[in-house]
Design an enzyme around this catalytic site. Structure first.
Site, PDB file in Angstrom:
ATOM      1  N   MET A  51      -2.139 -12.204  10.830  1.00  0.00           N
ATOM      2  CA  MET A  51      -1.690 -12.418  12.203  1.00  0.00           C
ATOM      3  C   MET A  51      -2.063 -11.228  13.104  1.00  0.00           C
ATOM      4  SD  MET A  51      -0.149 -15.469  12.088  1.00  0.00           S
ATOM      5  CE  MET A  51       1.203 -15.707  13.272  1.00  0.00           C
ATOM      6  N   HIS A  52      -2.890 -10.336  12.637  1.00  0.00           N
ATOM      7  CA  HIS A  52      -3.342  -9.185  13.434  1.00  0.00           C
ATOM      8  C   HIS A  52      -4.700  -9.529  14.039  1.00  0.00           C
ATOM      9  CE1 HIS A  52      -4.430  -5.079  14.524  1.00  0.00           C
ATOM     10  NE2 HIS A  52      -3.267  -4.648  14.109  1.00  0.00           N
ATOM     11  N   ARG A  58       0.835  -1.204   0.000  1.00  0.00           N
ATOM     12  CA  ARG A  58       0.000   0.000   0.000  1.00  0.00           C
ATOM     13  C   ARG A  58       0.870   1.255   0.000  1.00  0.00           C
ATOM     14  NH1 ARG A  58      -2.459   0.277   6.236  1.00  0.00           N
ATOM     15  NH2 ARG A  58      -0.449   0.495   7.261  1.00  0.00           N
ATOM     16  N   GLU A 100      -8.059   4.333  15.037  1.00  0.00           N
ATOM     17  CA  GLU A 100      -7.754   2.904  15.125  1.00  0.00           C
ATOM     18  C   GLU A 100      -7.152   2.665  16.497  1.00  0.00           C
ATOM     19  OE1 GLU A 100      -5.301   1.640  11.865  1.00  0.00           O
ATOM     20  OE2 GLU A 100      -6.578   2.594  10.362  1.00  0.00           O
ATOM     21  N   ASN A 159      -5.178   7.251   4.362  1.00  0.00           N
ATOM     22  CA  ASN A 159      -4.901   6.525   5.603  1.00  0.00           C
ATOM     23  C   ASN A 159      -3.458   6.737   5.989  1.00  0.00           C
ATOM     24  OD1 ASN A 159      -5.246   4.319   7.699  1.00  0.00           O
ATOM     25  ND2 ASN A 159      -3.620   3.418   6.436  1.00  0.00           N
ATOM     26  N   GLU A 160      -3.249   7.215   7.185  1.00  0.00           N
ATOM     27  CA  GLU A 160      -1.906   7.276   7.768  1.00  0.00           C
ATOM     28  C   GLU A 160      -0.870   7.839   6.792  1.00  0.00           C
ATOM     29  OE1 GLU A 160      -1.409   3.247   8.967  1.00  0.00           O
ATOM     30  OE2 GLU A 160      -2.760   3.409  10.670  1.00  0.00           O
ATOM     31  N   TRP A 187       2.929  -6.198  13.200  1.00  0.00           N
ATOM     32  CA  TRP A 187       3.973  -5.545  12.394  1.00  0.00           C
ATOM     33  C   TRP A 187       5.235  -5.187  13.160  1.00  0.00           C
ATOM     34  CZ3 TRP A 187       3.936  -0.922  14.914  1.00  0.00           C
ATOM     35  CH2 TRP A 187       2.705  -0.465  15.425  1.00  0.00           C
TER      36      TRP A 187
HETATM   37 ZN   LIG Z   1      -4.187   1.599   9.937  1.00  0.00          ZN
END
Ligand SMILES: [Zn+2]
Ligand SMILES: [Zn+2]
Ligand SMILES: [Zn+2]
Lengths: 656, 656, 656
Positions: B374-375, B112, B324, B150-151, B332
């Site tokens: 895995m989150h 991304r 979030e 986003n971010e 991560w």
């Molecule tokens: Zn995010």
């Protein structure tokens, strides 16, 4: 398929490079090799530039003479296809052969393995030189067999991240997935808008802004692995055609993860591998502690070496060769200590006990030129016998009879699980190999002989099956394991069945299709940084008087019971009170990374299966083959074992 | 500008990705979300490839249905512009959109944020997709607001070191400097013959032979920051036009330094940020000790988290959202431990106490595909409620009334100071964030509520102003601080006013234009490698009985007095006898990096300003909002505080 | 060739950049410099963009004025050719000037040294600007001499791994080897099929798949070194032509290994070097322990500094200049501590004692712009005298008479040995410099004055010759050493004569052509990872009562005696019982890396040679010049030595 003539006991061989010394040394060397008790010499590895000094002009004279010199002493010759080292004229004419590294840089001529397995140009030249060699020597009476190329994947070369591989990847994807929609679904490309509209939009998974899609990676690794397999298959077909009655093998490398060795082994007569115990420990075992590396600096770690023997014996379920056996110091690790006195003998005996039919030392004389001038051989630069030579001389090969290694215990291993596990480690210090070797080492410390087996292979012969890190699960594999559980006890480690064949997680949670067999559902997993520990306690006191509590580190996971019972639970930490180890009939799941816990649970399982076990101290190991037992002491101390006294760094053979 | 409807107390929300699950789950999820007490759902982040599956063909059906399913439960919808993830068809048609990393490599499609903010092509597509979404949903009754992209800057993407950014940089420089001679003068390009003859000779400051000109870097960072601001402003204008009455926000990231957040916040209704306390500690806080990281592995560090709350509340001096909020383990960081029991509740309460109006958990259900398998989420892969879900369920939101956070203490923060500081650290283990957080943490350990404020903003409301690392000084800023000193006590840390707006040092030495205010001139600074310490001693015994000597490490500087008096001096080392801390009227300068010294001086200043303070132990913190006090225990031990008993990892609300 | 006018004692100078400050400061500065006791000012370094603001248009007005201002005070001017910093207009017109790093990336404009020495375009411009300067100022009465360029090789710039260097390399190879067959033989290219068919197939040895051929590397390093030499020679010829009676020198850099300094020194009047003791320790001495770096953080290590003095005095066997002398903190190391009080004086005195005729401080005033704003000068940014200025003021130069340094001990040093050693370290923590400095430091701890000498230079003047790491051996060199052994005792370290001039090993084993002199043949070498040690024991008790056993680490090697006798043997480890130190007449070989052993053997050799020795504690050193002895205390403690009391960080001059 052609097996080598059966021999009554272990055979020895050597890797030699006649082209590195003046021709007048060749007969002397052969005589000395014969006198040392060797039976074969591997030659012609890397010698393409000599065999074909310019495009299409072959020069066989030197190789004819080299073979003749060896044959004259009654030694057998093992020839290598020279494709690990395409010559300068080929690379400069066709630079598109060169591979690309993960950073996008072309990997240049000037060492070895500078080719992309997917290059059609290189494939053509690989077939051409193989055919030329096989036509010349395929039926030479002294030639007993062939090695393809050398150490596929070494130096991270199994995969090329651009060039010919990038060009070939889309077609492979199309063949696997059929439509790009199917690929998008398999990879979960709806995530982060990674949806592709056509296969030709897809590149290798490198140089992305942040973490790449593990499914993308998994398919790229499969593609690369298939490409290695196909590359070798082309050579194999030519050798079968032109060299009937000769064996074909390949020499695999230590902890090499770049391709599926089971697939690449198919079609070979037997498998070989290159055994460098001290380099293995220093260079490859990144997860090992500094303390452990120092303790075993001069011998390597017995279980790491044994693991490879058992791994490669398991490829075709048949004895193997050690094609290159360290016999002095190596030159490619950060530190390259001298092997301890006795180590070369101990390595040779261990190799035999784990199923080696031939151990071939690397190399005859230390090279006086180029990259390997600091690497040892059986002879020094000055041609005097080096330390390893003396140890080889002292071996009594009749101690090492041929025959089968019979193990009642299997450890399951699968390269796809490795790839998907290591792409998302979640705990930086853990890895597929580290987790697998932890279970393997526990079994060896309990005196077990172990087969390492692909999870989809025949499991009917085992009483205890251990699956340390079987991350990738398919319905067929699940059914196969269900079958195996009818006759065997099975122990699974953490992360079992976390992922489907496409690299996703099961839609109904872990362990997906394995839920009925395990009788649990995954509750939570936990990644513990160094310094964090949690306690695992057994539900009931252990009848064998073994410790009832163990410290876990690095990784824990807990379960909801769905048929199974908990034999151990977490006593503290976020998972306190939740099951850490469960049992469901024959099937046990261990959720915590703890050497003590693993050993204790495996010991109980061996006992339940009625298998005899031993409580071996660290560095002391026992292996069995053909009714003979090899007691090994890899430590600096004298050890008493089974009524025997074992000197430091030594072995003893006993008979059943 | 449109604020969300005021609510009486904290609201909860969740980030969901309906497109990740079958459509038949959507209504169920919405019902469960409603039942959990949530009031909003953020969706459509990253979904460009679904909204526009091929160039110009929009598919809104799925999003219509997703919004309807949420709206049907009376939940509000927050929509995201999907520009963090340009689809494959766009990138493959216009590869010039891709950014370039500092090493000169194109950053590829496959994860991304693969775009260069300066790309005119991408700008056009960003406006187009924003307009298309806003036309479709801008006035949808269930849509309460928007998140842009986003971010920004995450994965080091605020800056592109080639391509479109390199092309746009010269014009930006011309706009700033007018003539190349002015630029040469500002940058000091007479040094090392770096003088340019024209703007188009100037590239981004990467790949230079050795250290680059910090002024060159400073301007490049400004350029990149302006570009991020302009990129968002284009989306903002479209949303304002087409979605009246809805809020627009952006979710900023942890310790993100790639752009000036004050500038990028302008025009937003409120600011949001993404709060991952354990990932923050493990991944971003490189300066923290291993010991500290282990101790707070399962909660994150209270002051690091609080710092971000106060930082982002200060952007627009107004309550904010946590867009979030971690509610389980992340995926991560090098290690991704489970949060401690109680941590999700504690984080939520802390967020409220520091000014959050809404806390939105990330994410609803754990992803079963791609990078984030895995989150964790509020639901597990198998859709059972995960640990965080249970903690959210247990919250009583009426405990958390809406309203203002009122702080008497301000910490000054400025991105240009950060950029210039970190480019020339001079002591490798120090950084702008590390120095700033050290002062901030000291204030929190003294029980203070703190505003983090841009140095050029209104400072009239504060009794104590702390400027930990105000490296870059302008005449206007100096005058502003002079003003503030009339009513407030001001404490400056080391390296204050080391640099002018062009990144040079003042021609008359540090602190340049701030000399009259501080009453000192810099004498010498000293960078101490690990293991080097010097002692700082107070001139007079401290009346509060606090320690009179402290050990400084990493950084010390000394002063010549020019009006000020020394309150502390160095007792050893090269600066022995010279002032380490000075006071000039209301203004104090601390020259030594020493946690004990900083805390002691700040405590004295708070006392002098008449502010009440508490002596809080490590890991115990107090925050206040709307007449309510939140007592927090971030440790594993039971703690007694203000007559209350705080269980491990817990909070208690008390009323004034 | 023109030596500077002889002076009765040490002279001081300063590096100044008048272009960095307004012109109205120039006369003031010159007056202050004169008042400080300086005799010369080095200017015009890096000022190309000012001298030639656009192609072919020269502007000398400012430089005329700058020289006049200095000359007006009777100070001499040292001018620099500005070729370390080609201006933007030149680079943008001819980007092919830019060098390429080892990773294949073009090294960009924006700092300094952005040129490839092999670029014909750059060569032309280098000659042109040199000629222009020399025509203008070559006979200016105030100009006493020239510095060529600045710090050749700094920032790893001696070698460019592509571009112009890659283009020039094949012709250099052809000139050296004649035929490609000869090259293949010299490099051992039969290994791994690296045989070339033509010179133009050969690239620089970077980006290879795995380790490159060390012979390839050795020739590439020779090529790069020759190219640096030729680059300077062109400037030298022009300066000789146009600036008669002026000296020409170059300022070499710390531990710079990119070219053969002996070759590049040829033709200079004397050699200079740039002495940054604290930066040297922190930045360059990677092998040093953290503990040692902390202890000497504020002074640098006395032996590392002394080593460079002796190294550069040895280039032309003549007194030298310190062209840049640290006089405060630097800015380019990870940590940049303030020098201890007294350090600047101590460094100056030490420089003199080791043969410096002039010490020139870097720099006059701290820069207020660009890369060096955090670097100190004699003046601070605010133009007040900094700490170093005060120490310089306090010096009594008459204490430091001109004259010779007379050493009876030589340490042999050779850049080709360095290159081949470091390419294949075999023990990661060892290096050529680390091994060499260990021997050098032992000699200094025994109170010896030492010459550092090229092994092929005249060795007739020495009683003891020490060759710590003479890896590369030629027949001529062997004969030369054989000669030297007639009158001197010689001590060799490990890896002596491991390699031939082509980078191969001797065909008859190590030490090849040196076997008769040494009376030994190499038996085995051993690379010990950290934590591994072996014990070395003396054959007979040492008469001087020195320790008879020592612990060796990192490296050991053993010998077969062939005329020599063993004075020490290994007591444990794989080499137990084998010779560790041997003596053959005058010639000793030390095979083990052990500071205690090295010191003990060297002490015995000094005694045998009848040289007086002292037992100096760490950090206390003695040096002699012109009948004067300099006692130095580099520690924080008061020391008693030779009846004198030395304060911490101080020196004392005594007369014979
Ligand atoms: Zn995010
Ligand atoms: Zn090999
Ligand atoms: Zn310099």
């Amino acid at each position: 398929m052609t097996a080598p003539d059966p021999t009554p006991h272990l055979q020895l061989a050597v890797c030699d490079y006649p082209e590195h010394v003046p021709q007048d040394r060749w007969s002397d060397y052969a005589r000395q090799q014969k006198a040392l008790g060797l039976s074969a010499v591997r030659i012609a590895e890397f010698a393409w530039a000599l065999m074909e000094p310019e495009p299409g002009r072959y020069d066989w004279a030197w190789l004819d003479a080299a073979i003749d010199a060896i044959a004259a002493e009654g030694l057998q010759v093992v020839l290598c296809t020279p494709t690990a080292t395409p010559p300068a004229w080929l690379i400069r004419t066709h630079p598109e052969i060169l591979p690309v590294d993960r950073e996008g840089r072309v990997r240049e001529f000037g060492s070895r393995r500078q080719y992309d397995f997917a290059s059609p140009v290189y494939r053509e030249h690989s077939r051409r030189i193989t055919r030329a060699m096989a036509e010349r020597y395929g039926q030479h009476p002294a030639v007993s067999g062939w090695q393809t190329d050398n150490e596929f994947g070494c130096h991270d070369t199994a995969r090329s991240w651009g060039g010919a591989s990038a060009a070939a990847f889309p077609a492979w994807l199309q063949a696997r997935h059929g439509t790009v929609d199917a690929l998008n679904e398999a990879w979960g490309n709806v995530f982060w808008s990674m949806t592709y509209q056509s296969f030709d939009q897809i590149l290798p998974p490198n140089l992305t802004v942040t973490e790449l899609n593990p499914s993308h990676l998994l398919d790229f690794y499969r593609f690369a692995s298939d490409t290695v397999r196909d590359f070798q298959a082309e050579q194999l077909a030519i050798l079968r055609e032109l060299s009937p009655g000769r064996f074909v093998t390949h020499n695999f490398m230590i902890f090499e993860s770049g391709f599926d060795h089971y697939a690449v082994s198919q079609g070979l007569d037997f498998v070989s591998w290159d055994n460098y115990p001290t380099g293995m420990l220093e260079f490859f075992s990144g997860w090992g502690s500094e303390d452990l590396k120092t303790r075993y600096a001069r011998t390597g770690h017995p279980d790491y070496v044994a693991f490879h023997h058992d791994l490669y014996r398991g490829m075709l379920q048949r004895p193997f060769w050690v094609m290159e056996q360290q016999c002095g110091q190596v030159n490619w690790a950060p530190y390259n200590p001298l092997p301890a006195a006795g180590a070369v003998g101990l390595w040779t005996a261990q190799a035999w006990a784990h199923g080696a039919d031939t151990v071939s030392y690397f190399r005859w004389r230390a090279a006086t030129m180029a990259q390997e001038v600091m690497h040892s051989g059986l002879l020094r630069h000055d041609e005097t016998p080096d330390r390893g030579h003396l140890e080889v001389e002292a071996l009594d090969l009749t101690q090492f009879p041929a025959g089968e290694v019979r193990a009642r215990v299997a450890v399951l291993h699968d390269y796809e699980s490795l790839w998907i596990y290591d792409q998302q480690r979640h705990a930086a210090s853990l890895s597929y190999w580290a987790q697998t070797v932890a279970y393997y080492g526990a079994l060896r410390s309990l005196g077990q002989d172990v087969d390492i087996v692909h999870p989809d292979h025949d499991l009917s012969g085992y009483d205890v099956i251990v699956a340390p890190a079987l991350t990738l699960m398919t319905p067929g594999r699940a059914a196969h394991l269900q079958d195996a559980a009818r006759h065997a006890r099975i122990v699974f480690g953490p992360r079992t069945a976390y992922r489907t064949p496409s690299g996703r997680t099961p839609e109904d949670g872990q362990p997906g299709v394995l839920r009925d067999l395990l009788g649990v559902r995954l509750q939570n997993f936990d990644s513990l940084r160094p310094g964090l520990h949690v306690t695992v306690t057994a539900s009931s006191e252990d009848s064998s008087g073994q410790p009832v509590a163990a410290q876990a580190h690095t990784w824990t996971e807990s379960y909801r019971l769905a048929g199974a019972q908990a034999t151990h639970a977490y006593a503290d930490g976020p998972l306190a009170g939740q099951p850490a180890v469960t049992r469901h009939g024959n099937v046990t799941v261990i959720g915590a990374h703890s050497e003590a816990l693993i050993r204790s649970v495996l010991s109980a399982e061996l006992a339940a299966a009625g298998l005899p076990q031993q409580d071996l101290p660290e560095g002391v190991r026992v292996s069995r083959r053909s009714g003979v037992t090899l007691l090994q002491n890899w430590t600096d101390d004298t050890v008493h074992l089974a009524g025997r006294t074992l000197a430091p760094i030594s072995f003893t053979v006993t008979h059943d």
